[in-house]
Design an enzyme around this catalytic site. Sequence first.
Site, mmCIF file in Angstrom:
data_model
loop_
_atom_site.group_PDB
_atom_site.id
_atom_site.type_symbol
_atom_site.label_atom_id
_atom_site.label_comp_id
_atom_site.label_asym_id
_atom_site.label_seq_id
_atom_site.Cartn_x
_atom_site.Cartn_y
_atom_site.Cartn_z
ATOM 1 N N ASP A 11 40.868 43.768 43.611
ATOM 2 C CA ASP A 11 40.092 42.517 43.538
ATOM 3 C C ASP A 11 39.567 42.212 44.937
ATOM 4 O O ASP A 11 40.044 42.755 45.938
ATOM 5 C CB ASP A 11 40.968 41.361 43.040
ATOM 6 C CG ASP A 11 40.195 40.035 42.961
ATOM 7 O OD1 ASP A 11 39.068 40.044 42.431
ATOM 8 O OD2 ASP A 11 40.694 39.013 43.444
ATOM 9 N N SER A 12 38.618 41.274 44.999
ATOM 10 C CA SER A 12 38.091 40.857 46.298
ATOM 11 C C SER A 12 39.155 40.115 47.107
ATOM 12 O O SER A 12 39.056 40.047 48.328
ATOM 13 C CB SER A 12 36.897 39.937 46.078
ATOM 14 O OG SER A 12 37.294 38.837 45.279
ATOM 15 N N GLY A 44 31.564 37.052 44.829
ATOM 16 C CA GLY A 44 30.760 36.428 43.770
ATOM 17 C C GLY A 44 29.431 35.872 44.223
ATOM 18 O O GLY A 44 28.534 35.659 43.416
ATOM 19 N N CYS A 74 38.592 42.194 38.841
ATOM 20 C CA CYS A 74 37.591 41.281 39.388
ATOM 21 C C CYS A 74 36.401 41.340 38.444
ATOM 22 O O CYS A 74 35.841 42.421 38.211
ATOM 23 C CB CYS A 74 37.187 41.766 40.778
ATOM 24 S SG CYS A 74 35.866 40.800 41.514
ATOM 25 N N ASN A 75 36.044 40.197 37.892
ATOM 26 C CA ASN A 75 34.921 40.170 36.955
ATOM 27 C C ASN A 75 33.604 40.530 37.640
ATOM 28 O O ASN A 75 32.750 41.186 37.061
ATOM 29 C CB ASN A 75 34.796 38.775 36.333
ATOM 30 C CG ASN A 75 35.900 38.498 35.340
ATOM 31 O OD1 ASN A 75 35.758 38.747 34.157
ATOM 32 N ND2 ASN A 75 37.024 38.007 35.816
ATOM 33 N N GLU A 162 41.634 30.827 47.216
ATOM 34 C CA GLU A 162 42.030 31.634 48.378
ATOM 35 C C GLU A 162 42.758 30.771 49.417
ATOM 36 O O GLU A 162 43.609 31.247 50.145
ATOM 37 C CB GLU A 162 40.803 32.306 49.019
ATOM 38 C CG GLU A 162 40.222 33.461 48.215
ATOM 39 C CD GLU A 162 41.090 34.731 48.213
ATOM 40 O OE1 GLU A 162 41.717 35.048 49.245
ATOM 41 O OE2 GLU A 162 41.152 35.403 47.162
ATOM 42 N N CYS A 194 36.647 34.746 35.777
ATOM 43 C CA CYS A 194 36.902 35.156 37.158
ATOM 44 C C CYS A 194 38.413 35.181 37.289
ATOM 45 O O CYS A 194 39.099 34.241 36.865
ATOM 46 C CB CYS A 194 36.306 34.144 38.133
ATOM 47 S SG CYS A 194 36.834 34.396 39.851
ATOM 48 N N HIS A 196 40.320 34.759 39.662
ATOM 49 C CA HIS A 196 40.926 33.715 40.493
ATOM 50 C C HIS A 196 41.267 32.458 39.672
ATOM 51 O O HIS A 196 42.194 31.730 39.996
ATOM 52 C CB HIS A 196 39.979 33.289 41.620
ATOM 53 C CG HIS A 196 39.964 34.205 42.808
ATOM 54 N ND1 HIS A 196 39.478 35.478 42.759
ATOM 55 C CD2 HIS A 196 40.399 34.007 44.079
ATOM 56 C CE1 HIS A 196 39.584 36.035 43.962
ATOM 57 N NE2 HIS A 196 40.146 35.164 44.780
HETATM 58 N N1 DGL Z 1 38.151 37.383 41.385
HETATM 59 C C1 DGL Z 1 36.804 37.797 41.323
HETATM 60 C C2 DGL Z 1 36.239 37.742 39.935
HETATM 61 O O1 DGL Z 1 36.982 37.893 38.997
HETATM 62 C C3 DGL Z 1 35.781 37.360 42.303
HETATM 63 C C4 DGL Z 1 36.001 36.359 43.320
HETATM 64 C C5 DGL Z 1 34.994 36.476 44.417
HETATM 65 O O2 DGL Z 1 35.254 37.309 45.288
HETATM 66 O O3 DGL Z 1 33.980 35.781 44.401
HETATM 67 O O4 DGL Z 1 35.062 37.577 39.755
#
Ligand code: DGL
Length: 282
Positions: A11-12, A44, A74-75, A162, A194, A196
């Site tokens: 993931d990011s 994102g 990560c979506n 975060e 997402c 997160h």
């Molecule tokens: N957790 C990530 C997602 O599912 C992206 C978060 C991000 O880095 O913007 O999209």
Amino acid sequence: MHSDAPIGVFDSGLGGLTVVRALREAFPEENILYLGDTARVPYGTRSAETVIRYARRAASELTQRGIKALVLACNTVSAVALEILEAELDIPVMGVVEPGAQAGVRAALLEAERTSGPPPRVGVVGTAGTIRSGAYPRAVSSLSTRLEVIAEPAPLLVPLVEEGWLSGTVPELAVERYLTPLIERGAGVIVLGCTHYPLLREVFERVAARLAGRPIPVVDSASATAEALQEWIRNGRLFPAHSKDVPGTLQLLVTDLPSGFQKVADLFLGSVAPAEQIDLSP
Ligand code: DGL
């Protein structure tokens, strides 16, 4: 066939830990190697080209470390890079958009059954990149032609998560701002598109219920991703660990200072081994 090589999860930042938790519940015997690109989060808000470049770099780091499969937890990455990585890597690669869409479809059809009425609209919140890609409406319509998707980008939520800012007035107001247009347009199920956002699940549930005047199902991709991996094991695409009796390990890699990440990881997963900082620059 069996393999004790780890499952790579990428993931990011720390959002993918929501998927790790579901994987550890479903497969306690599997070793997991997690990579959070915390030096470059958020993804994102970036262009698809940039996200693809970052994803290729992370995938190459994890494959060099000997993973047996890669979960794009990560979506944003799944929406733009899944097909590319599937074509480029010689291990199985799973994204989280399809499992998330599946969870949404299931919840909407259950609502239809419960109310003996038509299925409600499926409201999706995600990053700007995920919503812009149209990946969710595509995935939902490939699963059911009866459902309508409405989607809303929610860019402020990733920085909040975060930061570990998971409750109180600020997350509550931000979630309200993003859910209001969805509930006003008739969303009767909310998909957290997402990884997160499940860290803010309680806030989502409370705000959605308040806005709609009744409880609204809030679903995400984590457990559906574990189910999809189970299916891969059943059909021989993924080799499971040798022993069901030996608990698997969890190794955490990050690309920036680990302290903030570690705090949320400990809170969310129970105390875990210290995250190691690595350098992903080309
Ligand atoms: N957790 C990530 C997602 O599912 C992206 C978060 C991000 O880095 O913007 O999209």
